[in-house]
Design a protein around this motif. Sequence first.
Motif, mmCIF file in Angstrom:
data_model
loop_
_atom_site.group_PDB
_atom_site.id
_atom_site.type_symbol
_atom_site.label_atom_id
_atom_site.label_comp_id
_atom_site.label_asym_id
_atom_site.label_seq_id
_atom_site.Cartn_x
_atom_site.Cartn_y
_atom_site.Cartn_z
ATOM 1 N N VAL A 115 10.099 -15.237 -54.254
ATOM 2 C CA VAL A 115 11.198 -14.345 -54.427
ATOM 3 C C VAL A 115 11.136 -13.527 -53.268
ATOM 4 C CG1 VAL A 115 12.024 -12.132 -55.917
ATOM 5 C CG2 VAL A 115 10.826 -14.273 -57.037
ATOM 6 N N ALA A 116 10.006 -13.241 -52.414
ATOM 7 C CA ALA A 116 10.240 -12.129 -51.366
ATOM 8 C C ALA A 116 10.890 -12.755 -50.071
ATOM 9 C CB ALA A 116 8.580 -11.626 -51.183
ATOM 10 N N GLY A 117 10.743 -14.126 -50.063
ATOM 11 C CA GLY A 117 11.333 -14.828 -48.749
ATOM 12 C C GLY A 117 10.765 -14.062 -47.375
ATOM 13 N N SER A 118 11.528 -13.831 -46.760
ATOM 14 C CA SER A 118 11.284 -13.198 -45.331
ATOM 15 C C SER A 118 10.799 -11.714 -45.524
ATOM 16 C CB SER A 118 12.482 -13.368 -44.306
ATOM 17 O OG SER A 118 13.621 -12.709 -44.496
ATOM 18 N N LYS A 119 11.093 -11.136 -46.379
ATOM 19 C CA LYS A 119 10.948 -9.694 -46.451
ATOM 20 C C LYS A 119 10.165 -9.213 -47.924
ATOM 21 C CE LYS A 119 13.364 -5.142 -46.034
ATOM 22 N NZ LYS A 119 14.830 -4.581 -46.117
ATOM 23 N N ARG A 120 9.084 -8.539 -47.727
ATOM 24 C CA ARG A 120 8.335 -7.962 -48.645
ATOM 25 C C ARG A 120 9.162 -7.238 -49.967
ATOM 26 N NH1 ARG A 120 4.544 -5.493 -46.307
ATOM 27 N NH2 ARG A 120 3.256 -7.341 -45.715
ATOM 28 N N PRO A 123 7.913 -1.482 -53.114
ATOM 29 C CA PRO A 123 6.989 -1.182 -54.140
ATOM 30 C C PRO A 123 7.393 -0.991 -55.738
ATOM 31 C CG PRO A 123 6.731 0.002 -52.109
ATOM 32 C CD PRO A 123 8.123 -0.844 -52.136
ATOM 33 N N ASP A 124 6.669 -1.504 -56.580
ATOM 34 C CA ASP A 124 6.990 -1.437 -58.059
ATOM 35 C C ASP A 124 8.446 -2.018 -58.416
ATOM 36 O OD1 ASP A 124 4.723 0.114 -58.476
ATOM 37 O OD2 ASP A 124 5.672 2.040 -57.786
ATOM 38 N N HIS A 125 8.823 -2.969 -57.448
ATOM 39 C CA HIS A 125 9.954 -3.676 -57.824
ATOM 40 C C HIS A 125 9.830 -4.544 -59.152
ATOM 41 C CE1 HIS A 125 13.931 -5.971 -57.476
ATOM 42 N NE2 HIS A 125 13.087 -7.099 -57.457
ATOM 43 N N SER A 126 10.933 -4.702 -59.963
ATOM 44 C CA SER A 126 10.554 -5.333 -61.216
ATOM 45 C C SER A 126 11.520 -6.733 -60.890
ATOM 46 C CB SER A 126 10.750 -4.771 -62.377
ATOM 47 O OG SER A 126 10.581 -5.370 -63.497
ATOM 48 N N ILE A 127 10.746 -7.907 -61.144
ATOM 49 C CA ILE A 127 11.449 -9.058 -60.562
ATOM 50 C C ILE A 127 12.293 -9.514 -61.802
ATOM 51 C CG2 ILE A 127 11.088 -11.771 -60.014
ATOM 52 C CD1 ILE A 127 8.728 -10.731 -58.360
ATOM 53 N N THR A 128 13.752 -9.915 -61.655
ATOM 54 C CA THR A 128 14.432 -10.252 -62.726
ATOM 55 C C THR A 128 14.396 -11.863 -62.812
ATOM 56 O OG1 THR A 128 16.548 -10.229 -61.301
ATOM 57 C CG2 THR A 128 15.852 -8.387 -62.120
ATOM 58 N N PRO A 162 -5.728 -1.627 -49.948
ATOM 59 C CA PRO A 162 -5.939 -1.771 -51.573
ATOM 60 C C PRO A 162 -4.605 -0.558 -51.990
ATOM 61 C CG PRO A 162 -7.922 -1.619 -50.659
ATOM 62 C CD PRO A 162 -7.099 -1.708 -49.423
ATOM 63 N N GLU A 163 -4.536 0.491 -51.360
ATOM 64 C CA GLU A 163 -3.549 1.678 -52.208
ATOM 65 C C GLU A 163 -2.097 1.112 -52.010
ATOM 66 O OE1 GLU A 163 -2.221 6.071 -51.261
ATOM 67 O OE2 GLU A 163 -4.015 5.282 -50.062
ATOM 68 N N ALA A 164 -1.690 0.372 -50.700
ATOM 69 C CA ALA A 164 -0.485 -0.261 -50.822
ATOM 70 C C ALA A 164 -0.246 -1.539 -51.750
ATOM 71 C CB ALA A 164 -0.232 -0.716 -49.274
ATOM 72 N N TYR A 165 -1.318 -2.165 -51.563
ATOM 73 C CA TYR A 165 -1.449 -3.513 -52.601
ATOM 74 C C TYR A 165 -1.252 -3.356 -54.167
ATOM 75 C CZ TYR A 165 -2.849 -8.008 -54.788
ATOM 76 O OH TYR A 165 -3.114 -9.201 -55.413
ATOM 77 N N LEU A 166 -1.840 -1.997 -54.588
ATOM 78 C CA LEU A 166 -1.755 -1.822 -55.984
ATOM 79 C C LEU A 166 -0.252 -1.243 -56.245
ATOM 80 C CD1 LEU A 166 -5.057 -0.056 -56.424
ATOM 81 C CD2 LEU A 166 -4.225 -2.016 -57.499
ATOM 82 N N LYS A 167 0.409 -0.871 -55.462
ATOM 83 C CA LYS A 167 1.846 -0.601 -55.646
ATOM 84 C C LYS A 167 2.771 -1.927 -55.614
ATOM 85 C CE LYS A 167 0.962 4.061 -53.753
ATOM 86 N NZ LYS A 167 1.615 5.128 -52.716
ATOM 87 N N GLY A 168 2.371 -3.034 -55.662
ATOM 88 C CA GLY A 168 3.128 -4.165 -55.551
ATOM 89 C C GLY A 168 4.181 -4.425 -56.415
#
Length: 262
Positions: A115-120, A123-128, A162-168
Amino acid sequence: MLDLLASLGSARVFDLEQLRYAGAPSHPAHQPGFNYFLHRHHARGAPEARTGASGIVVMPEHSGTHIDALAHQAENLTLHGGVHVDSGVQTSVGFRVLGVDTMAPLVARGVLLDVAGSKRLAPDHSITPDELDKAAKDGGVEVREGDVVLVRTGYGGLWSEPEAYLKGAGVSAAGSRWVIDRKVRAVGADNMAWDVIGPTDPELGVTLPGHVLLLVRAGIPIIENLNLEELASAKVYEFAFICLPLKMRGATGSPVRPIAIA
């Protein structure tokens, strides 16, 4: 057999496990995370030339790359299959039913939905579901019954932060229903919890709605904290997937080292 060995010898193996170390990202409910202590040391003064070293691992089952057993979550104190949580099921030494020891090795067709492709993802995005459909189309794959579906958010590349990862980003409740409708065997993602951590789903009234929909209602295991970066970089969207949970009696999950073979 010789043909099988020859094909395996020429295949590329992708290691989908994240590195385990003290301080690695950990869900707040599963602190203190992974810890390793060297218990026996190589040292001078031994009675013979041979010396030995060995360590002790202390960690929750749900740390690092791991799989959730069906006993991990309940809805209104009911596990998958209508099993009510009581003293006969849930004990101080684990579950008598639906523990990770009852989970067979996962050997199946795997599908990467990048879903991310070339761009992460944000944060907190909900995949549809639409995003899952698009990722399948872009990868030229179709999700089939019995598949293991791996969803890439791009946050696997932030394992050392870790801080950034947990906002995935995570998969929405509707996205979880999308994979359930396709009767998949298991799912996984390169984030902490498959779901987005934090918000309450307005329909179900719970946080981590995918855990209720997948583990409790559908009986579909979840693999978390995958490393999908190399797989995505190689643009491998269909592969043989192998994941072996440890046989820990009554445990609610297990560390795993999943691989993709393509």
